[in-house]
Write an enzyme that holds these catalytic residues in place. Structure first.
Site, PDB file in Angstrom:
ATOM      1  N   ASP A   1       0.846  -1.292  -0.069  1.00 24.82           N
ATOM      2  CA  ASP A   1       0.119   0.256   0.096  1.00 24.82           C
ATOM      3  C   ASP A   1       0.975   1.136   0.079  1.00 24.82           C
ATOM      4  OD1 ASP A   1      -2.663  -1.736   0.603  1.00 24.82           O
ATOM      5  OD2 ASP A   1      -1.220  -2.204   2.297  1.00 24.82           O
TER       6      ASP A   1
ATOM      7  N   HIS B   1      -4.489  -3.428   6.104  1.00 23.67           N
ATOM      8  CA  HIS B   1      -4.299  -3.737   4.694  1.00 23.67           C
ATOM      9  C   HIS B   1      -5.666  -4.257   4.204  1.00 23.67           C
ATOM     10  CE1 HIS B   1      -2.864  -5.046   0.801  1.00 23.67           C
ATOM     11  NE2 HIS B   1      -3.254  -6.302   1.075  1.00 23.67           N
TER      12      HIS B   1
END
Ligand code: LMR
Length: 366
Positions: free
Chosen positions: A159, A187
């Protein structure tokens, strides 16, 4: 030449591993003077595919690739491992939310936590990649009472890299000229990609981009990138995930470049008001094989709200798997403290050295 280190990898014949192993064997992860022993683990029905992959690795004649061993069970595959990269998990298909995966993957990570506890090196460093990565890391860590929670991490570097890549594309900057990006939380689509501390060539990013673009386009694009890739490819991200694993482990083991901040999913020590004991992505710096949370960042109401949302999701995920979290490891996960000078881990549950230790103790997670 250094002694080889043992790296155990689950889901070793899968797509992420297919990209990862060749970089790993070439020195990208552990450094170009560190020989590696690869302990590759797969489900019994995938062993033939794994054998083929091992042949390909051998055929590259990598100087740093000391030995490859193949295993159809984690108990054997984790034996004496110094590093464990847990990729194998039931993958997410089109239309599935990560939370749908919770129940199926929880059992896998319970067994893996126990196997790490019983068979891996006492100093093993663990990276959980398989989704839902944060909660899988929690399950594995809580099932490994002999290991410190600080030995377990979850991958949010993917990410972090996505945020950097998308921002570089938007501003025309080179990714290497961007720093200070933070991914907070899970996440998942609730994660908070925070640009308030980010700079391009030393200049604050938020002075250079439109606030509407940041809040209405950038944040949702980073949050949903995994799903967008699944929509487009029909399968999860693979090469970018492998690259993120390389970055995460390399920084953890060899240290972050001077002044650089990266994002890692780690057990919360209560920093920034985040509930202790969940695996939450924080900004960290690494040195000498440890991570340390970056302290003292100013957070505005918008950021605090975004951080709360993703924390709430992690608490819900934790509640859903509570029955798999042994009570005996609750205290060590909520009262983690580390001795800065000796590296000895001290637990408030009394399993560490005596409280009269001559060493300085702090409540920092490293
Ligand atoms: C990703 O972010 O690409 C992966 O975690 C895939 C997924 O299931 O979201």
């Amino acid at each position: 030449m250094r002694r080889p280190v043992r790296i155990a990898i689950t889901g070793a014949a899968g797509a992420i591993s297919n990209s990862l192993l060749f970089q790993l064997a070439d020195g990208s992860m552990m450094g170009d003077d560190q020989p590696v022993i690869l302990q590759l683990i797969e489900m019994p029905e995938r062993m033939e595919a794994l054998r083929g992959l091992a042949m390909e690795l051998e055929d590259c004649a990598f100087p740093l690739l000391h030995t490859i061993t193949l295993h159809d069970n984690v108990e054997e595959g984790f034996n004496n491992a110094h590093y464990a990269i847990l990729i194998g998990a039931r993958p997410r298909g089109p239309g599935m939310e990560r939370r749908d995966l919770l129940e199926v993957n929880a059992e896998i990570f319970t067994r893996q936590g126990k196997a790490l506890n019983d068979h891996a090196n006492r100093d093993v460093k663990v990276l959980v990649v398989g989704n839902p990565a944060n909660t899988n890391a929690l399950i594995a860590s809580r099932n490994a009472p002999r290991l410190s929670p600080s030995q377990f991490t979850a991958l949010t570097r993917l990410d972090h890299n996505r945020a950097k890549g998308i921002l570089a594309n938007h501003t025309g900057a080179n990714p290497q000229d961007i720093d200070g990006i933070i991914v907070w939380g899970n996440h998942s689509t609730t994660q908070f990609p925070d640009l308030h501390h980010a700079r391009v060539l030393g200049e604050p990013v938020l002075n250079q981009i439109d606030d509407g673009w940041y809040k209405n386009e950038f944040i949702p694009r980073v949050q949903t990138r995994g799903g967008q890739i699944i929509q487009a490819r029909g399968v999860s991200s693979a090469a970018s995930a492998a690259q993120a694993v390389i970055h995460h482990m390399r920084d953890w083991v060899l240290g972050t470049p001077s002044g650089q901040v990266v994002s890692m999913g780690i057990v919360s020590d209560g920093s920034y008001g985040i509930t202790k004991g969940i695996f939450y992505s924080f900004p960290v710096r690494c040195n000498y094989g440890r991570y340390q949370i970056v302290r003292g960042l100013q957070l505005n109401d918008f950021s605090l709200q975004m951080m709360k949302t993703t924390e709430t999701e992690l608490l819900e995920e934790k509640a859903a798997v509570e029955h798999l979290l042994p009570a005996e490891t609750a205290a060590s996960h909520e009262n983690l403290s580390i001795c800065l000078r000796s590296g000895v881990t001290l637990y408030a549950d009394g399993t560490g050295p005596e409280s009269a230790s001559k060493y300085l103790t702090t409540n920092r997670v490293m």
